[in-house]
Design an enzyme around this catalytic site. Sequence first.
Site, PDB file in Angstrom:
ATOM      1  N   HIS A 217       0.855  -1.203   0.000  1.00  0.00           N
ATOM      2  CA  HIS A 217       0.000   0.000   0.000  1.00  0.00           C
ATOM      3  C   HIS A 217       0.882   1.240   0.000  1.00  0.00           C
ATOM      4  O   HIS A 217       1.342   1.701   1.044  1.00  0.00           O
ATOM      5  CB  HIS A 217      -0.920  -0.011   1.235  1.00  0.00           C
ATOM      6  CG  HIS A 217      -2.041   0.986   1.175  1.00  0.00           C
ATOM      7  ND1 HIS A 217      -3.361   0.620   1.235  1.00  0.00           N
ATOM      8  CD2 HIS A 217      -2.034   2.331   1.046  1.00  0.00           C
ATOM      9  CE1 HIS A 217      -4.130   1.705   1.150  1.00  0.00           C
ATOM     10  NE2 HIS A 217      -3.331   2.762   1.043  1.00  0.00           N
TER      11      HIS A 217
ATOM     12  N   HIS B  92       1.221   4.989  -2.366  1.00  0.00           N
ATOM     13  CA  HIS B  92       0.673   5.830  -3.435  1.00  0.00           C
ATOM     14  C   HIS B  92       1.799   6.527  -4.191  1.00  0.00           C
ATOM     15  O   HIS B  92       2.622   7.209  -3.573  1.00  0.00           O
ATOM     16  CB  HIS B  92      -0.278   6.883  -2.856  1.00  0.00           C
ATOM     17  CG  HIS B  92      -1.563   6.299  -2.328  1.00  0.00           C
ATOM     18  ND1 HIS B  92      -2.696   6.192  -3.100  1.00  0.00           N
ATOM     19  CD2 HIS B  92      -1.881   5.794  -1.108  1.00  0.00           C
ATOM     20  CE1 HIS B  92      -3.678   5.633  -2.367  1.00  0.00           C
ATOM     21  NE2 HIS B  92      -3.205   5.385  -1.158  1.00  0.00           N
TER      22      HIS B  92
ATOM     23  N   HIS C 267      -9.883   0.664  -0.344  1.00  0.00           N
ATOM     24  CA  HIS C 267      -9.655   1.503   0.836  1.00  0.00           C
ATOM     25  C   HIS C 267     -10.915   1.430   1.698  1.00  0.00           C
ATOM     26  O   HIS C 267     -11.977   1.879   1.270  1.00  0.00           O
ATOM     27  CB  HIS C 267      -9.460   2.969   0.421  1.00  0.00           C
ATOM     28  CG  HIS C 267      -8.053   3.321   0.058  1.00  0.00           C
ATOM     29  ND1 HIS C 267      -7.481   2.979  -1.140  1.00  0.00           N
ATOM     30  CD2 HIS C 267      -7.100   4.016   0.736  1.00  0.00           C
ATOM     31  CE1 HIS C 267      -6.237   3.449  -1.177  1.00  0.00           C
ATOM     32  NE2 HIS C 267      -5.980   4.086  -0.058  1.00  0.00           N
TER      33      HIS C 267
ATOM     34  N   GLU D 250     -10.678   3.228   7.230  1.00  0.00           N
ATOM     35  CA  GLU D 250      -9.635   4.179   7.637  1.00  0.00           C
ATOM     36  C   GLU D 250     -10.310   5.303   8.398  1.00  0.00           C
ATOM     37  O   GLU D 250     -10.212   5.426   9.612  1.00  0.00           O
ATOM     38  CB  GLU D 250      -8.897   4.707   6.408  1.00  0.00           C
ATOM     39  CG  GLU D 250      -7.825   5.740   6.744  1.00  0.00           C
ATOM     40  CD  GLU D 250      -7.196   6.369   5.500  1.00  0.00           C
ATOM     41  OE1 GLU D 250      -6.150   7.012   5.666  1.00  0.00           O
ATOM     42  OE2 GLU D 250      -7.744   6.255   4.395  1.00  0.00           O
TER      43      GLU D 250
ATOM     44  N   ASP E 125       1.904   3.932   2.835  1.00  0.00           N
ATOM     45  CA  ASP E 125       0.832   4.794   2.349  1.00  0.00           C
ATOM     46  C   ASP E 125       1.402   5.937   1.504  1.00  0.00           C
ATOM     47  O   ASP E 125       1.403   5.863   0.287  1.00  0.00           O
ATOM     48  CB  ASP E 125      -0.035   5.316   3.498  1.00  0.00           C
ATOM     49  CG  ASP E 125      -1.438   5.719   3.029  1.00  0.00           C
ATOM     50  OD1 ASP E 125      -1.786   5.420   1.872  1.00  0.00           O
ATOM     51  OD2 ASP E 125      -2.178   6.318   3.822  1.00  0.00           O
TER      52      ASP E 125
END
Length: 367
Positions: free
Chosen positions: A23, A25, A212, A215, A304
């Site tokens: 994970h 980005h 996702h 969260e 992330d």
Amino acid sequence: MSKHVETPVTPEAIVTAPKVLLHDHLDGGLRPGTVIDLAEANGYSDLPATDVDALGTWFRDAADSGSLVRYLETFAHTCGVMQDEAALVRVAAECAEDLAADGVVYAEVRYAPELFTERGMELDAIVEAVQAGFREGERRAAAAGRTIRIGTLLCAMRQNARSLEIAELAVRYRDAGVVGFDIAGPEAGFPPTRNLDAFEYLRQQNAHFTIHAGEAFGLPSIWEAIQHCGAERLGHGVRIVDDIKVSADGSVHLGRLASYVRDRRIPLEMCPSSNLQTGAATSIGEHPIGLLTSLRFRVTVNTDNRLMSGCSMSSEMAALVEAFDYGWSDLQWFTINAMKSAFIGFEERLAIINDVIKPGYAKLMGH
């Protein structure tokens, strides 16, 4: 017989350990200097700072606000400078190099192609530019003596209505290194079921996807992602702890959803530092990853957004070692969990586990 000595679990030693990242980005991991270079090249004049250190600090501080919305605002600047082929190739190549330098041997890096169309780039051209960048980064890493393999996940933005189009794009490039699909963006008010047609299409195509969920928004988001959409993995999934009761005597009771997630070995793509920034947890020591690990959920450790969180895989693991006193066997467990959960073929995953991860940790453990 030589005496085998275990290497102490220091931040420096953790960098040398083989790691797997699921994970991460692409638009959340740029080098600050690259953001400045690309802004200059593209005539992007909205940067909050043009000094490398000041800009890096600005990204971390803005992301530290405790609000997911403010956190997501920081991406206007990275996406703003990623609007042409040269920029995408450069960012992807540097991403591969940076991860390899941090000891990552396999990574799945995600991005939303629709965010890079502001200057007229077509979706296919965007995917091809990013893939070319990753291949270049893998070559550079290999030349520096480090082997990394990168698979790409294409994200659809959950607030936009393009998820089926992006799902079709992911399937179109599945043999060119795009290993799966994801939906990202604000959770509240945009349930994953808004994108059901995309998930049904992906299932019919035997394609992989993560979502996702859990969260910023709680159990309903996770339940929908799994039971309505059929998610294979959960991006974050941290709120699954809301379905776990820990009694005063230390006994633990899992609700039906938590039990299902654990029983089915649904991977949790956990990103501790990022969760502190968005207010999903108050400290690493109090982050639900500790409880979920002790209960043996399929926990994986992830970055992330390395720029916004000022983190790396090694720093995330070092923070967990400090908070929970984990040793090499725990870090190997997280790493094998992640490799088992990757969206590449079974034999390919097994080869990385047996030929790279296990020997790497055996050496550190002095075996």
